[in-house]
Design a protein around this motif. Structure first.
Motif, PDB file in Angstrom:
ATOM      1  N   LYS A 123       0.702  -1.117   0.387  1.00 45.69           N
ATOM      2  CA  LYS A 123      -0.122   0.618  -0.504  1.00 45.69           C
ATOM      3  C   LYS A 123       0.814   1.388  -0.052  1.00 45.69           C
ATOM      4  CE  LYS A 123      -3.328   2.253   2.122  1.00 45.69           C
ATOM      5  NZ  LYS A 123      -4.732   1.894   3.903  1.00 45.69           N
ATOM      6  N   GLU A 124       2.482   1.452   1.121  1.00 50.89           N
ATOM      7  CA  GLU A 124       2.998   2.471   1.239  1.00 50.89           C
ATOM      8  C   GLU A 124       3.280   2.899  -0.849  1.00 50.89           C
ATOM      9  OE1 GLU A 124       5.872   1.912   3.462  1.00 50.89           O
ATOM     10  OE2 GLU A 124       4.179   2.329   5.293  1.00 50.89           O
TER      11      GLU A 124
ATOM     12  N   ALA B  21       2.613   1.920  -2.913  1.00 51.42           N
ATOM     13  CA  ALA B  21       1.290   2.187  -4.295  1.00 51.42           C
ATOM     14  C   ALA B  21       1.047   3.878  -4.118  1.00 51.42           C
ATOM     15  CB  ALA B  21       0.239   1.400  -4.311  1.00 51.42           C
ATOM     16  N   GLU B  22       1.135   4.431  -3.312  1.00 51.42           N
ATOM     17  CA  GLU B  22       0.795   5.541  -2.363  1.00 51.42           C
ATOM     18  C   GLU B  22       2.225   6.045  -2.891  1.00 51.42           C
ATOM     19  OE1 GLU B  22       0.158   5.644   1.810  1.00 51.42           O
ATOM     20  OE2 GLU B  22      -1.727   5.069   1.762  1.00 51.42           O
ATOM     21  N   ALA B  23       3.445   5.869  -3.166  1.00 55.45           N
ATOM     22  CA  ALA B  23       4.373   6.360  -3.943  1.00 55.45           C
ATOM     23  C   ALA B  23       4.823   7.048  -4.522  1.00 55.45           C
ATOM     24  CB  ALA B  23       5.651   5.952  -2.808  1.00 55.45           C
ATOM     25  N   ASN B  24       4.047   5.341  -5.770  1.00 58.96           N
ATOM     26  CA  ASN B  24       4.042   5.673  -7.230  1.00 58.96           C
ATOM     27  C   ASN B  24       2.997   6.846  -7.210  1.00 58.96           C
ATOM     28  OD1 ASN B  24       5.545   3.521  -7.858  1.00 58.96           O
ATOM     29  ND2 ASN B  24       4.774   1.888  -7.185  1.00 58.96           N
ATOM     30  N   ALA B  25       1.965   6.761  -7.142  1.00 58.33           N
ATOM     31  CA  ALA B  25       0.869   7.934  -7.389  1.00 58.33           C
ATOM     32  C   ALA B  25       1.424   9.160  -6.770  1.00 58.33           C
ATOM     33  CB  ALA B  25      -0.530   7.333  -5.962  1.00 58.33           C
ATOM     34  N   LYS B  26       1.716   9.301  -5.955  1.00 56.72           N
ATOM     35  CA  LYS B  26       1.826  10.435  -5.324  1.00 56.72           C
ATOM     36  C   LYS B  26       3.226  10.726  -6.428  1.00 56.72           C
ATOM     37  CE  LYS B  26       4.153  13.139  -1.911  1.00 56.72           C
ATOM     38  NZ  LYS B  26       5.337  13.871  -0.718  1.00 56.72           N
TER      39      LYS B  26
END
Length: 287
Positions: free
Chosen positions: A127-128, A130-135
């Motif tokens: 999840k972290e 995926a959030e970094a990639n989205a950021k």
């Protein structure tokens, strides 16, 4: 006074022979009786000697049978003691396997909990990441990427890789412990089955042997099969002679290599007696 002397002499001569004949007859009678008594005494002595010889022979046979029975009983007592020691050893092994199984089960449960935690940590790292990639994807286009965002993504990737490695290790430990638990449970079941067989008595199908000794007075026999061959207390055995059943016996005690069986009352065929050398077969195999 008026008789003549010659007359007296004549009278004496005539009366003398009957007295001699009577004494001779009596002597012959007594001699015959004596001979008859001697013959009767000899016959009685002969018969008495024959009876004494028979009694002495029976006594010797009885003493021999008693010595054999005593020897068999002593042997049986010794083997029974060995059997009891083997039962105690089996029970001790059972307790040890039970304790080991409980210990391994606790370790396996702990490993399962760790795997579940590692799985949760892995999902959090995913999840972290995926959030970094989205950021990073949401940043405006430019010649360079924000160093801080790039560092966060790299850290998330490293954490994810570490979590994946830890999860794989935890799963391996879990599989190993589960396998050990299964082995311990199987061994525990085998030990429990062995102890239960001692306790309840379950004879093996196909069990057969022979009668080694017979005690008619106590109506029991000694069999050539014991615990090592699969004999068990309570097993019903057919007594065979020439392949034909002549009676039944029920095992009452079991030793490592021999057993004691009681002859079932009323089961012996008319005209037969159970004898050493007769074959015994576990009746269960004919059911």
């Amino acid at each position: 006074m008026g008789q003549k002397p010659g007359r007296e002499l004549a009278d004496c001569t005539i009366l003398a022979p009957p007295t001699d004949i009577s004494q001779s007859t009596m002597a012959k009678v007594f001699l015959g009786l004596a001979i008859a008594l001697m013959i009767a005494t000899a016959v009685v002595s002969f018969l008495a000697k024959g009876n004494i010889d028979t009694v002495q022979g029976n006594l010797r046979d009885t003493k021999t049978n008693l010595a054999t029975t005593t020897s068999n009983l002593k042997k049986t007592e010794g083997e029974l003691k060995v059997a009891e020691e083997e039962v105690q050893t089996a029970k001790t092994a059972l307790e040890a396997e039970k304790e080991q199984g409980l210990k391994l089960k606790a370790e396996a449960d702990a490993a399962t909990a760790k795997v579940a935690q590692a799985q949760a940590d892995l999902e959090a790292k995913v999840k972290e990441l995926a959030e970094a990639n989205a950021k990073i994807a949401g940043m405006p286009a430019g010649p360079t990427i924000d160093p801080q965002a790039q560092a966060e993504m790299e850290k998330a990737r490293q954490d994810l890789q570490k979590a994946q490695t830890e999860l794989a290790e935890m799963r391996q430990v879990q599989e190993t412990l589960n396998s050990r638990v299964k082995d311990a449970e199987d061994k525990f079941k085998a030990q429990a089955s062995e102890v239960e067989r001692y306790r309840q008595g379950v004879a093996k199908v196909g069990l057969s042997g022979r009668i080694m000794a017979v005690n008619p007075g106590w109506n029991f026999v000694v069999l050539s099969v014991g615990d090592r061959q699969g004999a068990a207390v309570g097993a019903n055995m057919l007594v065979l002679r020439g392949g034909q059943p002549i009676g039944k016996a029920k095992i009452s005690s079991v030793e490592p290599s021999t057993s004691i069986a009681d002859i079932v009352p009323g089961s012996v065929a008319e005209g037969y007696t159970v004898q050493p050398g007769d074959t015994v077969v576990y009746e269960g195999q004919r059911k």
